[in-house]
Write a protein that holds these residues in place. Sequence first.
Motif, mmCIF file in Angstrom:
data_model
loop_
_atom_site.group_PDB
_atom_site.id
_atom_site.type_symbol
_atom_site.label_atom_id
_atom_site.label_comp_id
_atom_site.label_asym_id
_atom_site.label_seq_id
_atom_site.Cartn_x
_atom_site.Cartn_y
_atom_site.Cartn_z
ATOM 1 N N LEU A 56 -3.352 103.477 51.111
ATOM 2 C CA LEU A 56 -3.431 103.312 52.556
ATOM 3 C C LEU A 56 -2.247 104.007 53.237
ATOM 4 O O LEU A 56 -2.407 104.717 54.229
ATOM 5 C CB LEU A 56 -3.420 101.822 52.889
ATOM 6 C CG LEU A 56 -3.795 101.473 54.315
ATOM 7 C CD1 LEU A 56 -5.289 101.665 54.502
ATOM 8 C CD2 LEU A 56 -3.437 100.030 54.621
ATOM 9 N N ALA A 57 -1.054 103.802 52.640
ATOM 10 C CA ALA A 57 0.153 104.397 53.226
ATOM 11 C C ALA A 57 0.033 105.918 53.231
ATOM 12 O O ALA A 57 0.373 106.572 54.220
ATOM 13 C CB ALA A 57 1.368 103.952 52.432
ATOM 14 N N GLN A 58 -0.496 106.455 52.115
ATOM 15 C CA GLN A 58 -0.650 107.907 52.023
ATOM 16 C C GLN A 58 -1.576 108.416 53.116
ATOM 17 O O GLN A 58 -1.282 109.351 53.846
ATOM 18 C CB GLN A 58 -1.241 108.272 50.666
ATOM 19 C CG GLN A 58 -0.177 108.481 49.607
ATOM 20 C CD GLN A 58 -0.793 108.710 48.242
ATOM 21 O OE1 GLN A 58 -2.005 108.682 48.101
ATOM 22 N NE2 GLN A 58 0.051 108.894 47.250
ATOM 23 N N LYS A 59 -2.732 107.734 53.173
ATOM 24 C CA LYS A 59 -3.754 108.138 54.160
ATOM 25 C C LYS A 59 -3.170 108.050 55.563
ATOM 26 O O LYS A 59 -3.394 108.905 56.401
ATOM 27 C CB LYS A 59 -4.976 107.225 54.052
ATOM 28 C CG LYS A 59 -5.821 107.511 52.845
ATOM 29 C CD LYS A 59 -6.866 108.570 53.161
ATOM 30 C CE LYS A 59 -7.606 108.934 51.908
ATOM 31 N NZ LYS A 59 -7.505 110.279 51.470
ATOM 32 N N ARG A 60 -2.433 106.962 55.779
ATOM 33 C CA ARG A 60 -1.877 106.738 57.125
ATOM 34 C C ARG A 60 -0.938 107.878 57.495
ATOM 35 O O ARG A 60 -0.961 108.397 58.586
ATOM 36 C CB ARG A 60 -1.139 105.399 57.128
ATOM 37 C CG ARG A 60 -1.065 104.813 58.505
ATOM 38 C CD ARG A 60 -0.437 103.469 58.477
ATOM 39 N NE ARG A 60 -1.353 102.425 58.108
ATOM 40 C CZ ARG A 60 -0.999 101.322 57.464
ATOM 41 N NH1 ARG A 60 0.236 101.135 57.086
ATOM 42 N NH2 ARG A 60 -1.885 100.391 57.208
ATOM 43 N N ASP A 61 -0.105 108.275 56.508
ATOM 44 C CA ASP A 61 0.824 109.380 56.759
ATOM 45 C C ASP A 61 0.074 110.646 57.123
ATOM 46 O O ASP A 61 0.471 111.387 58.015
ATOM 47 C CB ASP A 61 1.680 109.642 55.510
ATOM 48 C CG ASP A 61 2.761 108.591 55.393
ATOM 49 O OD1 ASP A 61 2.915 107.821 56.344
ATOM 50 O OD2 ASP A 61 3.426 108.547 54.343
ATOM 51 N N GLU A 62 -1.044 110.842 56.382
ATOM 52 C CA GLU A 62 -1.809 112.066 56.598
ATOM 53 C C GLU A 62 -2.368 112.127 58.015
ATOM 54 O O GLU A 62 -2.322 113.150 58.674
ATOM 55 C CB GLU A 62 -2.984 112.132 55.613
ATOM 56 C CG GLU A 62 -2.593 112.754 54.291
ATOM 57 C CD GLU A 62 -3.710 112.621 53.275
ATOM 58 O OE1 GLU A 62 -4.883 112.555 53.684
ATOM 59 O OE2 GLU A 62 -3.397 112.546 52.072
ATOM 60 N N ILE A 63 -2.931 111.001 58.401
ATOM 61 C CA ILE A 63 -3.617 111.047 59.696
ATOM 62 C C ILE A 63 -2.730 110.656 60.866
ATOM 63 O O ILE A 63 -3.139 110.728 62.007
ATOM 64 C CB ILE A 63 -4.875 110.165 59.685
ATOM 65 C CG1 ILE A 63 -4.510 108.715 59.358
ATOM 66 C CG2 ILE A 63 -5.918 110.684 58.752
ATOM 67 C CD1 ILE A 63 -5.641 107.753 59.623
ATOM 68 N N PHE A 64 -1.481 110.319 60.525
ATOM 69 C CA PHE A 64 -0.629 109.808 61.594
ATOM 70 C C PHE A 64 -0.450 110.817 62.732
ATOM 71 O O PHE A 64 -0.663 110.520 63.889
ATOM 72 C CB PHE A 64 0.735 109.405 61.036
ATOM 73 C CG PHE A 64 1.659 108.917 62.098
ATOM 74 C CD1 PHE A 64 1.455 107.678 62.680
ATOM 75 C CD2 PHE A 64 2.690 109.697 62.567
ATOM 76 C CE1 PHE A 64 2.290 107.235 63.684
ATOM 77 C CE2 PHE A 64 3.519 109.246 63.574
ATOM 78 C CZ PHE A 64 3.315 108.014 64.124
#
Length: 916
Positions: free
Chosen positions: A454-462
């Motif tokens: 989730l953290a990875q994805k969040r960083d990506e789409i942030f």
Amino acid sequence: MLSSSNSIDFLKSFSRQLGKLEKTKSDNHFHDSDLEEERTPTKSTISKSISSKTSSKKEQNFKVVVRVRPPLPREIDAHAGFAPITHIAKNNKSVTIQEYLGAEIKEGGRQKEIASNPNICAYHTFKFDYVYGEDSSQKFLYENTAKSAVLSVLEGYNATLLAYGQTGTGKTYTMEGFSNSLNDPQKGIIPRSMEEIFKFIESSSNKSKTFMVRASYLQIYNEVITDLLKQEMTPLQIREDKKKGVFVEGLSEWVVRSPNDIYNLMKDGMRNRATAATNMNDISSRSHAVFMIIVEQMRDTGDKSEDAKGSQHETSREIKVGKLNLVDLAGSERVRVTGATGKRLEESKSINKSLSCLGNVITALTDKKFRSHIPYRDSKLTRILEDSLGGNCKTTMMAMISPSYDAYSESVSTLKFATRAKKIKNEARINEDVDQKALLRKYEVELKKLRKQLAQKRDEIFSKEEMLRLKQDRQKAEKDKEAAIYALESKYKEYLKEKEDQIKQLTSQLLVGGKRIEETPQFRSALETKQKLIREEYEERLQEIEKERQMIEADKAQVDRYKQLLLKQRDIMLALTARINERDDTIIQLQEELDAIEQINKRLVDERNKEVALDFNEEGSQKEHKNLPYPLAGVIPPEILFGKDAKDKEAMMKLMTSDEIIEELQKLAYQSNGMNRMVNQDDKENFKEIAKINQLETRLQEVTKENETLIDELQDKKFEVYKLKNGYQSTCEAYDQVEHALEDKISATLKRMGTSKKQINSIQDIINQTMEDFRNKIISESESDVCNYQASLRKSESFKPLNYKKYLKKTNSTSSESDGGCRSIPGSAVKSFHDRVPVSNKKNENLSTKSITNKSNNRIYNKSATKAKKGAFASKHSSATKKNQSKRNGKERMNIVPFNGYVPDIIQNEFCNSNQ
Ligand SMILES: Nc1ncnc2c1ncn2[C@@H]1O[C@H](COP(=O)(O)OP(=O)(O)OP(=O)(O)O)[C@@H](O)[C@H]1O
């Protein structure tokens, strides 16, 4: 039949004589060789003490308690003067069963009526960990027996509470109870255990602990296991593996978060459980039911774990898994007593069979002879309870009995069974999660993995999300603002319209000086000024808002432009970076090639020099080297020199002369120079590009700053709109105040008008009075004039009555011509008559009355009244003349009605006479 006081006496004497008891033969009903029974006939008491050894700590893991339920109405009704056959010792550690030796024994071991000698009894005493009497409450039983088992589960032990006994003795009542709600005092062990578990979790002061509670509910009906928490009653199988141990495959497990959750599950399960009405129990359980609760708890130990390299990781966790089995067995029953047939009979057989398997397991566990093989696999019940019986578990067996002497043999059998069970030794230990099979740990690992993803994805789409969010926020703010402005405008318009309407309505009802108030110039001018002011203010505001809107639009456009610019710049930067990378690669490649060529060149030159020197030494002159084979074939990798067709070229190279090689080398040197130049060129370009990129970066920073400023400005604008709104409200309030002041003024004016009206009325009265006096005066004067005239006529000798019209004519002609010496009515008399007559024309009178409204108008009235008077007279006069003429022409009779119909009689008579 014995009374209860008698039986107590017996008990007392029995305990006194315990030491003197004599051993007798075992009763036929007691087959268990381990048990010692005590038969105590009154007076000549024979007894056998049944006792167990002092429990060691290990033995305490298997406890046995007995509960004697109160007599049921059915039992009380069956025998007049019902007396219990169970007697509980004061310390609640033993129960004594009273046997009537004189009673007849029925088939199947049941006692018949105590007819012959009710006083001859035997007493059988059984000792247990605790014996609960008829009046023991559900709460007490739970607190005293079940609670410790539940708490041990929370420590990570396995625990089992097992209700055993004859049908209808209160097993289900004890386990489940009458529980209409969680507050019902008759609720049983299952709901109370749930509450205990959740109470513990809630009050757990150690916040580093995490709990997970799961529940399952199964029944064994006719040796078939089914899930009571599922709609479909599919038969389930027992499996065993090294990790899980014995388990029911496919049994549902429900994660519960509150006692209510479990309470609902319990109710669902109870609905699905097989029950039926029998002779012994209206709602008899026809199956064994096992309610399982698994409590997993995880605690952070605070220690940091280390990996092979010695680096520290997160804190390690300690996991404990406790399991609680709450078992409500089906009741043993004697078919002859229950009279079961058909389906019930089948059920009975199955119940008894599995209970006898349970007995066998207990015997095997407690008898050294059988210990090599424990027949757990003989029934599903014993298989499921494998851990609880002689395994890793803290087990409490609760044996239920009836106090009725009807159930004597069943009660004794139950107590013997329970006594045997007391000898079971369990070895309970805390279940640490050594092999990591706890679900909680699995969940933890899974959670960690998911969180990371989730953290990875969040960083990506942030970054994308942030941009989008900013854009949406800005759009929303703009929309809000537009809507607010629009709402403000329409509200303002509405307000203005409403106020204008109100003013119109109000002024339409007012009259000032005979005019409506809105017609008065003062009011109009005041209204106009006010309206003008409001309009101006409103227009000013609108202009301001419009300006602001335009500014925002401009800002918006600018932001969009900047955004576009930013995006373009980003694209350019990306392209540039790609190009730079490409160029770097090319440079590196070229550099490598160059190095290789230079090396070769150097070696070739060296070798050539050596050869030349050698030739000079040998022959003193330069030798032809035309056929010198290619000296370094194989030294320079042909791929570097010739690329793809390297092999062919290499072959060709071998055939080349040294001159050709030199030529070739020169070519290569030339090429390398070219490449160098290219590299330099590229470097220059690169520098340029880098400078450009730097510039762009600076610009990007500027634009970002500008963007931020714009966002700030947008916020300021929002705030201004908010302030405008407030300003608008205060203007409205001011307007209201003005309006109120106006209203006050109007009401004051109206009041004053009321006062003036009174004055006017009194003036009017005076005027009327004066007019009345004046009129009367004129009339009386006229009358006296006429009288005087008549008198003068009579006095005259040559008096001839004259036609009045002729007289008038004469008078007229007299006034226009000369008198001509004719006798006539004195002109002055006629004139004064007309002059003095008040205006009686109704129209004129009304007009004059109406127009007198204030002092200043009095003058106007006087003038106009005189004028009207004159006018009226003139018109009358001329019409009279005209009529006279017409009469003369048409021989009509003239009828003159002077002023208000009033004609002095004397004149009338005169006129009439003259006409005749
Ligand atoms: N301690 C008690 N206090 C009051 N009533 C009780 C008590 N124990 C049992 N009863 C009543 O006795 C009757 C039979 O009880 P219950 O159904 O619990 O027996 P059981 O042992 O479960 O029977 P079965 O084996 O047939 O299912 C019920 O009406 C129950 O209310």
